[in-house]
Design a protein around this motif. Sequence first.
Motif, short mmCIF file in Angstrom:
data_model
loop_
_atom_site.label_atom_id
_atom_site.label_comp_id
_atom_site.label_asym_id
_atom_site.label_seq_id
_atom_site.Cartn_x
_atom_site.Cartn_y
_atom_site.Cartn_z
N ALA A 3 0.85 -1.20 0.00
CA ALA A 3 0.00 0.00 0.00
C ALA A 3 0.88 1.24 0.00
CB ALA A 3 -0.91 0.00 1.22
N ASP A 4 0.50 2.23 -0.81
CA ASP A 4 1.23 3.49 -0.86
C ASP A 4 0.92 4.35 0.36
OD1 ASP A 4 2.48 3.34 -3.62
OD2 ASP A 4 0.38 2.95 -4.07
N LYS A 5 -0.27 4.20 0.92
CA LYS A 5 -0.70 4.92 2.13
C LYS A 5 -1.45 3.94 3.01
CE LYS A 5 -0.04 9.48 1.79
NZ LYS A 5 0.62 10.26 2.79
N GLU A 28 -1.72 9.33 -6.38
CA GLU A 28 -1.89 9.39 -7.83
C GLU A 28 -2.87 8.29 -8.25
OE1 GLU A 28 0.10 11.30 -10.10
OE2 GLU A 28 1.03 12.35 -8.43
N ARG A 29 -3.51 8.47 -9.38
CA ARG A 29 -4.40 7.44 -9.92
C ARG A 29 -3.62 6.13 -10.04
NH1 ARG A 29 -7.45 7.27 -15.74
NH2 ARG A 29 -8.54 5.35 -15.29
N GLY A 30 -4.23 5.04 -9.57
CA GLY A 30 -3.61 3.72 -9.65
C GLY A 30 -2.86 3.32 -8.38
N MET A 33 -4.30 2.42 -1.25
CA MET A 33 -4.39 2.81 0.15
C MET A 33 -4.99 1.65 0.94
SD MET A 33 -6.22 6.14 1.90
CE MET A 33 -7.84 5.77 1.29
N GLN A 34 -4.41 1.39 2.10
CA GLN A 34 -4.95 0.38 3.01
C GLN A 34 -5.68 1.08 4.13
OE1 GLN A 34 -2.39 -2.89 4.49
NE2 GLN A 34 -2.92 -2.13 6.51
N LEU A 69 -9.28 -2.98 4.25
CA LEU A 69 -9.69 -2.74 2.87
C LEU A 69 -8.49 -2.24 2.08
CD1 LEU A 69 -12.91 -0.76 3.74
CD2 LEU A 69 -12.87 -3.06 2.82
N ILE A 70 -8.28 -2.82 0.91
CA ILE A 70 -7.24 -2.35 0.00
C ILE A 70 -7.96 -1.63 -1.13
CG2 ILE A 70 -5.35 -3.01 -1.52
CD1 ILE A 70 -4.82 -3.57 1.47
N VAL A 71 -7.75 -0.31 -1.21
CA VAL A 71 -8.50 0.53 -2.15
C VAL A 71 -7.53 1.14 -3.17
CG1 VAL A 71 -10.08 2.48 -2.36
CG2 VAL A 71 -10.05 1.13 -0.24
#
Length: 82
Positions: A3-5, A28-30, A33-34, A69-71
Amino acid sequence: MYADKTVNCVGSCQSPMLLIQGEMAVLERGQVMQVTADRHDLVEAVRSWADENGHTIEEEHVASGVTTLIVRKGAAPAAKAT
């Protein structure tokens, strides 16, 4: 999944949806976030918010009463005609 965030809304998280929206805004798009939450109503709110804003929930796990949740950030929704 990486996850990036990460946003932890377990326990006493003040204004969780504002926190989640703010953290997603800097991605950024793509990017991914967790979100972790221990309240069912918040999990439902995240699902609804993701759907309304073009994001995709790629994974969802529940363990010991905590939902992860992984979004993935999608495209911004099209502006509505007035």
